[in-house]
Write a protein that holds these residues in place. Structure first.
Motif, PDB file in Angstrom:
ATOM      1  N   ASN A  56       0.835  -1.197   0.000  1.00  0.00           N
ATOM      2  CA  ASN A  56       0.000   0.000   0.000  1.00  0.00           C
ATOM      3  C   ASN A  56       0.873   1.252   0.000  1.00  0.00           C
ATOM      4  OD1 ASN A  56      -2.680  -1.256   0.300  1.00  0.00           O
ATOM      5  ND2 ASN A  56      -1.903  -1.886   2.304  1.00  0.00           N
ATOM      6  N   ILE A  57       0.457   2.247  -0.773  1.00  0.00           N
ATOM      7  CA  ILE A  57       1.171   3.519  -0.838  1.00  0.00           C
ATOM      8  C   ILE A  57       0.121   4.629  -0.917  1.00  0.00           C
ATOM      9  CG2 ILE A  57       2.972   4.855  -2.021  1.00  0.00           C
ATOM     10  CD1 ILE A  57       3.755   2.360  -3.549  1.00  0.00           C
ATOM     11  N   SER A  58       0.353   5.714  -0.187  1.00  0.00           N
ATOM     12  CA  SER A  58      -0.545   6.864  -0.303  1.00  0.00           C
ATOM     13  C   SER A  58      -0.237   7.615  -1.591  1.00  0.00           C
ATOM     14  CB  SER A  58      -0.362   7.805   0.893  1.00  0.00           C
ATOM     15  OG  SER A  58       0.925   8.408   0.836  1.00  0.00           O
ATOM     16  N   TYR A  59      -1.202   8.422  -2.042  1.00  0.00           N
ATOM     17  CA  TYR A  59      -0.946   9.273  -3.205  1.00  0.00           C
ATOM     18  C   TYR A  59       0.296  10.125  -2.982  1.00  0.00           C
ATOM     19  CZ  TYR A  59      -5.720   8.468  -5.059  1.00  0.00           C
ATOM     20  OH  TYR A  59      -6.871   7.933  -5.565  1.00  0.00           O
ATOM     21  N   PRO A  86       5.794  10.448 -13.469  1.00  0.00           N
ATOM     22  CA  PRO A  86       5.602  11.560 -12.526  1.00  0.00           C
ATOM     23  C   PRO A  86       4.273  12.289 -12.642  1.00  0.00           C
ATOM     24  CG  PRO A  86       7.825  11.604 -13.406  1.00  0.00           C
ATOM     25  CD  PRO A  86       7.091  10.514 -14.141  1.00  0.00           C
ATOM     26  N   LYS A  87       3.701  12.371 -13.835  1.00  0.00           N
ATOM     27  CA  LYS A  87       2.458  13.127 -14.005  1.00  0.00           C
ATOM     28  C   LYS A  87       1.205  12.284 -13.781  1.00  0.00           C
ATOM     29  CE  LYS A  87       4.241  16.362 -17.503  1.00  0.00           C
ATOM     30  NZ  LYS A  87       4.098  16.788 -18.911  1.00  0.00           N
ATOM     31  N   THR A  88       1.383  10.985 -13.600  1.00  0.00           N
ATOM     32  CA  THR A  88       0.223  10.086 -13.578  1.00  0.00           C
ATOM     33  C   THR A  88      -0.678  10.311 -12.375  1.00  0.00           C
ATOM     34  OG1 THR A  88       1.431   8.391 -14.801  1.00  0.00           O
ATOM     35  CG2 THR A  88      -0.453   7.650 -13.498  1.00  0.00           C
ATOM     36  N   LEU A  89      -0.084  10.623 -11.235  1.00  0.00           N
ATOM     37  CA  LEU A  89      -0.827  10.548  -9.986  1.00  0.00           C
ATOM     38  C   LEU A  89      -1.701  11.768  -9.684  1.00  0.00           C
ATOM     39  CD1 LEU A  89       2.149   8.924  -8.225  1.00  0.00           C
ATOM     40  CD2 LEU A  89      -0.086   7.839  -8.408  1.00  0.00           C
ATOM     41  N   GLN A  90      -1.290  12.947 -10.164  1.00  0.00           N
ATOM     42  CA  GLN A  90      -2.052  14.152  -9.806  1.00  0.00           C
ATOM     43  C   GLN A  90      -3.521  14.092 -10.237  1.00  0.00           C
ATOM     44  OE1 GLN A  90       1.099  14.292 -10.947  1.00  0.00           O
ATOM     45  NE2 GLN A  90       2.255  15.913  -9.916  1.00  0.00           N
ATOM     46  N   PRO A  91      -3.833  13.751 -11.501  1.00  0.00           N
ATOM     47  CA  PRO A  91      -5.257  13.707 -11.863  1.00  0.00           C
ATOM     48  C   PRO A  91      -6.027  12.632 -11.110  1.00  0.00           C
ATOM     49  CG  PRO A  91      -3.882  12.929 -13.687  1.00  0.00           C
ATOM     50  CD  PRO A  91      -2.972  13.523 -12.674  1.00  0.00           C
ATOM     51  N   LEU A  92      -5.371  11.527 -10.774  1.00  0.00           N
ATOM     52  CA  LEU A  92      -6.052  10.476 -10.016  1.00  0.00           C
ATOM     53  C   LEU A  92      -6.339  10.935  -8.600  1.00  0.00           C
ATOM     54  CD1 LEU A  92      -4.016   7.326 -11.171  1.00  0.00           C
ATOM     55  CD2 LEU A  92      -6.149   8.214 -12.103  1.00  0.00           C
ATOM     56  N   GLN A  93      -5.379  11.623  -7.998  1.00  0.00           N
ATOM     57  CA  GLN A  93      -5.572  12.117  -6.631  1.00  0.00           C
ATOM     58  C   GLN A  93      -6.709  13.134  -6.567  1.00  0.00           C
ATOM     59  OE1 GLN A  93      -2.391  14.484  -4.997  1.00  0.00           O
ATOM     60  NE2 GLN A  93      -2.847  13.826  -2.915  1.00  0.00           N
ATOM     61  N   PHE A 128       1.179  -8.775 -14.940  1.00  0.00           N
ATOM     62  CA  PHE A 128       0.418  -9.409 -16.022  1.00  0.00           C
ATOM     63  C   PHE A 128       0.689 -10.912 -16.092  1.00  0.00           C
ATOM     64  CE2 PHE A 128       4.206  -7.573 -18.219  1.00  0.00           C
ATOM     65  CZ  PHE A 128       4.801  -8.740 -18.678  1.00  0.00           C
ATOM     66  N   LEU A 129       1.692 -11.382 -15.345  1.00  0.00           N
ATOM     67  CA  LEU A 129       1.963 -12.827 -15.275  1.00  0.00           C
ATOM     68  C   LEU A 129       1.090 -13.501 -14.216  1.00  0.00           C
ATOM     69  CD1 LEU A 129       5.853 -12.636 -15.499  1.00  0.00           C
ATOM     70  CD2 LEU A 129       4.241 -13.153 -17.344  1.00  0.00           C
ATOM     71  N   LYS A 130       0.701 -12.733 -13.175  1.00  0.00           N
ATOM     72  CA  LYS A 130      -0.175 -13.247 -12.115  1.00  0.00           C
ATOM     73  C   LYS A 130      -1.286 -12.220 -11.883  1.00  0.00           C
ATOM     74  CE  LYS A 130       3.493 -15.884  -9.846  1.00  0.00           C
ATOM     75  NZ  LYS A 130       4.286 -16.083  -8.609  1.00  0.00           N
ATOM     76  N   PRO A 131      -2.220 -12.126 -12.821  1.00  0.00           N
ATOM     77  CA  PRO A 131      -3.202 -11.034 -12.781  1.00  0.00           C
ATOM     78  C   PRO A 131      -4.127 -11.044 -11.579  1.00  0.00           C
ATOM     79  CG  PRO A 131      -3.762 -12.634 -14.496  1.00  0.00           C
ATOM     80  CD  PRO A 131      -2.393 -12.981 -14.013  1.00  0.00           C
ATOM     81  N   GLN A 132      -4.250 -12.189 -10.918  1.00  0.00           N
ATOM     82  CA  GLN A 132      -5.140 -12.235  -9.761  1.00  0.00           C
ATOM     83  C   GLN A 132      -4.401 -12.048  -8.437  1.00  0.00           C
ATOM     84  OE1 GLN A 132      -6.715 -15.862 -11.386  1.00  0.00           O
ATOM     85  NE2 GLN A 132      -8.793 -15.020 -11.504  1.00  0.00           N
ATOM     86  N   GLY A 133      -3.098 -11.716  -8.541  1.00  0.00           N
ATOM     87  CA  GLY A 133      -2.328 -11.378  -7.346  1.00  0.00           C
ATOM     88  C   GLY A 133      -2.739 -10.023  -6.803  1.00  0.00           C
ATOM     89  N   PRO A 134      -2.385  -9.720  -5.541  1.00  0.00           N
ATOM     90  CA  PRO A 134      -2.859  -8.485  -4.901  1.00  0.00           C
ATOM     91  C   PRO A 134      -2.246  -7.217  -5.490  1.00  0.00           C
ATOM     92  CG  PRO A 134      -1.307  -9.617  -3.470  1.00  0.00           C
ATOM     93  CD  PRO A 134      -1.577 -10.545  -4.623  1.00  0.00           C
ATOM     94  N   GLY A 135      -0.985  -7.279  -5.913  1.00  0.00           N
ATOM     95  CA  GLY A 135      -0.324  -6.098  -6.453  1.00  0.00           C
ATOM     96  C   GLY A 135      -0.169  -5.011  -5.409  1.00  0.00           C
ATOM     97  N   THR A 136      -0.060  -3.790  -5.874  1.00  0.00           N
ATOM     98  CA  THR A 136       0.076  -2.615  -5.005  1.00  0.00           C
ATOM     99  C   THR A 136      -1.114  -1.698  -5.217  1.00  0.00           C
ATOM    100  OG1 THR A 136       2.490  -2.680  -5.160  1.00  0.00           O
ATOM    101  CG2 THR A 136       1.504  -0.602  -4.455  1.00  0.00           C
ATOM    102  N   GLN A 137      -1.695  -1.221  -4.114  1.00  0.00           N
ATOM    103  CA  GLN A 137      -2.773  -0.234  -4.210  1.00  0.00           C
ATOM    104  C   GLN A 137      -2.234   1.137  -3.814  1.00  0.00           C
ATOM    105  OE1 GLN A 137      -6.270  -0.852  -1.791  1.00  0.00           O
ATOM    106  NE2 GLN A 137      -7.210   1.071  -2.434  1.00  0.00           N
ATOM    107  N   ILE A 138      -2.535   2.139  -4.635  1.00  0.00           N
ATOM    108  CA  ILE A 138      -2.168   3.529  -4.337  1.00  0.00           C
ATOM    109  C   ILE A 138      -3.460   4.311  -4.200  1.00  0.00           C
ATOM    110  CG2 ILE A 138      -0.948   5.581  -5.169  1.00  0.00           C
ATOM    111  CD1 ILE A 138       0.754   3.598  -6.890  1.00  0.00           C
ATOM    112  N   GLY A 139      -3.638   4.956  -3.056  1.00  0.00           N
ATOM    113  CA  GLY A 139      -4.901   5.650  -2.839  1.00  0.00           C
ATOM    114  C   GLY A 139      -4.821   6.658  -1.712  1.00  0.00           C
ATOM    115  N   LYS A 140      -5.987   7.110  -1.278  1.00  0.00           N
ATOM    116  CA  LYS A 140      -6.090   8.153  -0.261  1.00  0.00           C
ATOM    117  C   LYS A 140      -6.031   7.552   1.143  1.00  0.00           C
ATOM    118  CE  LYS A 140      -9.155  11.909   1.250  1.00  0.00           C
ATOM    119  NZ  LYS A 140     -10.509  12.485   1.157  1.00  0.00           N
ATOM    120  N   ASN A 141      -5.336   8.265   2.040  1.00  0.00           N
ATOM    121  CA  ASN A 141      -5.322   7.930   3.476  1.00  0.00           C
ATOM    122  C   ASN A 141      -4.846   6.511   3.767  1.00  0.00           C
ATOM    123  OD1 ASN A 141      -6.329  10.492   4.049  1.00  0.00           O
ATOM    124  ND2 ASN A 141      -8.468   9.802   3.946  1.00  0.00           N
ATOM    125  N   ILE A 142      -3.850   6.038   2.996  1.00  0.00           N
ATOM    126  CA  ILE A 142      -3.227   4.761   3.341  1.00  0.00           C
ATOM    127  C   ILE A 142      -1.730   4.998   3.507  1.00  0.00           C
ATOM    128  CG2 ILE A 142      -4.923   3.192   2.327  1.00  0.00           C
ATOM    129  CD1 ILE A 142      -3.333   3.039  -0.173  1.00  0.00           C
TER     130      ILE A 142
END
Length: 416
Positions: A241-244, A260-267, A278-292
């Motif tokens: 987990n990573i915060s914006y 570098p420019k990807t996150l501002q519009p999402l935030q 893409f080799l293990k598409p059902q794996g958890p991966g990393t979530q980037i979001g608010k308040n984490i």
């Protein structure tokens, strides 16, 4: 809507394209936009075409032929017969590219670069769209240049958000599966522009913002966002987990997983970003979001190779103050240098830059008119977020430290 982005490594050959199909089948593709990069190392191959166009005309056609051959092999692996309509589509793209190379009158390298380089994405998406239709996944191929409008700052264009939002709102059908190109846009004269290297992530974020998407997923050849690039660091760890804010910091310092420019519009619209394998598409991966918060809390390492460190001092031992610093930054701006680190004292000023546009010699001549100048080329810039002494020691081992700067959360070290 959900937005998927696939990079070049994920579709470098026919099996990669087939795996993209598998990912869509496993994750679902209802109301989905798929943003795709050029296949494999196509961008590098087209950069050689551009180089030959300007410097070695005799090698131009052979370098272009290599790009054709590479894509033709993928086509033959994917489609049962060479009279499939996609062969004509791809042939037409190459004819258009040839026409540009033959008729171009502009001496501007950056302009020519953008007109040529985008064919990698146009061709890859045409192949993938055709293959998806062949295997029964109905989709619509979109030309991203009809949606994303930019200024004419070639190779690093700035998005015209008002025009882009208006075009997407008025023409986008949310009910279908769409395939489009990353990295590209067009200016007011409809010339192709590019958003900077790794700009396909940014493309996904632009569409997500304009469509109020539920999520964006970037599909990579790694399990998610790692705390270090495994090409340069051993024992890289997955960040769950990573915060914006933290992700924006990492991107700013050059973490290669996220543009570098990807996150501002999402935030701005609190749209979560997932980075998955893409080799293990059902794996958890990393979530980037608010308040984490960053989890696990470990040092994060970023390295930028082939940087330039310039050190300046005043010719008469006078202070380097606001007027001098203003002159320095004006010259850096005029020569399109990307500033990575600055450090100054009473009579000295050091700056680590990325010489993207190969204008270093011209810059140095201008600086030498006012300052005593020393220059170190091909240096490495290391950044560590959430550092500890062990992490710093790991970076500095067996290297010459040319510059070092510490803040509460971040240390940056320039080494030779």
């Amino acid at each position: 809507m959900q937005i998927f982005k696939f990079g070049g490594a994920s579709i470098k050959d026919a099996s990669g394209v087939k795996n993209l199909v598998s990912v869509l089948q496993k994750t679902g593709y209802n109301k989905t936009l798929v943003v795709v990069s050029a296949m494999g190392k196509t961008t590098n191959a087209l950069e050689l075409v551009i180089k030959n166009y300007f410097e070695n005309k005799k090698a131009l056609q052979s370098s272009l032929q290599e790009v054709k051959k590479y894509h033709n092999e993928i086509l033959l692996d994917l489609f049962d017969h060479d009279n499939h309509p996609v062969f004509k589509t791809i042939s037409t793209f190459f004819e258009e590219l040839n026409t540009i190379l033959k008729t171009n009158k502009s001496p501007d390298y950056n302009f020519v670069y953008d007109q040529v380089i985008g064919f990698g994405e146009l061709i890859s998406t045409a192949i993938i769209s055709a293959y998806l239709n062949t295997v029964g996944i109905k989709n619509n191929w979109l030309d991203v240049r009809e949606h994303i409008k930019t200024d004419s700052y070639y190779r690093r264009a700035n998005v015209n958000w008002e025009a882009t939002q208006s075009l997407i709102a008025s023409t986008f059908d949310r009910s279908q599966l769409h395939i489009t190109q990353g990295f590209l846009g067009s200016d007011a004269n409809n010339f192709t522009t590019t958003l900077g290297r790794e700009g396909s992530d940014y493309t996904a974020a632009i569409y997500a913002y304009c469509l109020n998407a539920e999520r964006v997923t970037i599909w990579k050849d790694v399990p998610g966002v790692l705390n270090a690039d495994p090409r340069y660091f051993e024992n890289a760890q997955l960040l769950n987990n990573i915060s914006y804010r933290e992700a924006i910091e990492l991107a700013f310092y050059g973490a290669s997983v996220i543009h570098p420019k990807t996150l501002q519009p999402l935030q701005q619209k609190e749209i979560p970003l997932y980075v998955k394998s893409f080799l293990k598409p059902q794996g958890p991966g990393t979530q980037i979001g608010k308040n984490i918060t960053l989890e696990p809390m470990v040092p994060c390492f970023i390295v930028k190779k082939n940087q330039v460190l310039i050190s300046l001092s005043s010719l008469d031992f006078s202070y380097i103050v606001e007027d001098n610093i203003s002159d320095i930054f004006n010259l850096l701006h005029l020569h399109k240098m990307k500033v990575e680190v600055i450090q100054n004292s009473a009579i000295s000023f050091s700056v680590c830059i990325d010489n993207i546009y190969n204008k270093l010699e011209d810059l140095l001549q201008h600086l030498k008119a006012k300052f005593k100048v020393s220059c170190h080329e091909n240096v490495s810039l290391y950044t560590i977020r959430h550092y500890n002494q062990s992490a710093i020691d790991q970076i500095e081992s067996d290297k010459i430290v040319l510059l070092k700067q510490l803040t509460q959360e971040t240390v940056q070290v320039v080494t030779k």
